[in-house]
Design a protein around this motif. Structure first.
Motif, short mmCIF file in Angstrom:
data_model
loop_
_atom_site.label_atom_id
_atom_site.label_comp_id
_atom_site.label_asym_id
_atom_site.label_seq_id
_atom_site.Cartn_x
_atom_site.Cartn_y
_atom_site.Cartn_z
N SER A 15 0.82 -1.20 0.00
CA SER A 15 0.00 0.00 0.00
C SER A 15 0.87 1.27 0.00
N LEU A 42 -5.16 1.24 -5.26
CA LEU A 42 -5.20 1.22 -3.80
C LEU A 42 -6.59 0.83 -3.29
N TRP A 98 -7.26 -2.52 -0.88
CA TRP A 98 -7.83 -2.50 0.47
C TRP A 98 -9.21 -3.15 0.52
#
Length: 236
Positions: free
Chosen positions: A182, A210, A214
């Protein structure tokens, strides 16, 4: 270009470098077809012979240590996942990319070797060695949009696989591996926002990547440093 040729292969097995296809003139007599094919097949071997005689780029001490670290990382990944030989080249062959993987060949820029995001990028490249590429036998019946979706989906899968690789190969806890990948993507987002980079072909913008990453690890809460993106352009 200058580079270090390195081959990581099982004991007693020869590494075979993979290179881009070299174009050969088609304006030849029909009876020379076999000759042209054989000559084209010899080009990679000739290039390897020439490259091995080239002077390697000078690396700083931290970069040399980093290269040795990468070699161990790639070898351990190859062993754990049962991959074939992987050749490592160091040089400015693809400026600005850091690393590029093609079947059997990992090309690295010297600056990557001592980068704080090195392990994330190497893990991402190794993920491409593990995840099968889209079946090109059906390429002709796919629209360009469909093909791009498959490429993008594979790149997103590779980020998640990179987290797994850092766990299995490096022995990191899942959260540490996730934070590391990340952080690398967050840095790519910052560079894009500053106008210092553009999206890589076959990839979404870092912010969307991203968001997808996540989302796959929904049990964890992203740190405040991660930009909040909604991933609306992630292909279904």
């Amino acid at each position: 270009m200058l580079f270090f040729p390195r081959t990581l292969a099982p004991r007693g097995e020869e590494g075979t470098p993979m290179r881009e296809a070299h174009s050969v003139s088609s304006s030849v007599a029909p009876d020379r077809g076999d000759f042209v094919k054989k000559a084209a097949a010899l080009i990679p071997a000739l290039l390897v012979a020439a490259n091995c005689a080239a002077v390697a780029p000078k690396l700083t001490t931290p970069q040399q240590v980093g290269l040795e670290n990468v070699e161990r990382f790639v070898e351990d990944t190859r062993r754990i996942y049962g991959l074939g030989p992987i050749r490592i080249l160091v040089g400015d062959h693809y400026p600005g990319t850091g690393a590029v993987y093609r079947p059997g060949l990992l090309t690295l820029e010297p600056r990557l070797l001592d980068s704080q995001y090195r392990d994330a990028q190497i893990a991402h490249m190794m993920a491409y060695a593990i995840i099968p590429a889209p079946d090109r036998s059906f390429e002709r019946i796919l629209t360009e949009a469909d093909w791009q979706k498959r490429q993008i989906r594979r790149s997103l899968d590779a980020y998640a696989k990179a987290v797994e690789i850092l766990q299995r190969v490096r022995g990191w806890p899942e959260r540490s591996a996730l934070d590391h990948v990340s952080a690398w993507l967050t840095r790519q987002h910052e560079l894009e926002q500053a106008g210092r980079s553009t999206p890589t072909p076959g990839h979404l913008r870092p912010c969307a990547e991203l968001a997808d990453l996540w989302k796959r690890f929904a049990a964890y809460t992203p740190p405040d440093s991660v930009p909040r993106c909604y991933g609306s352009d992630v292909p279904k």
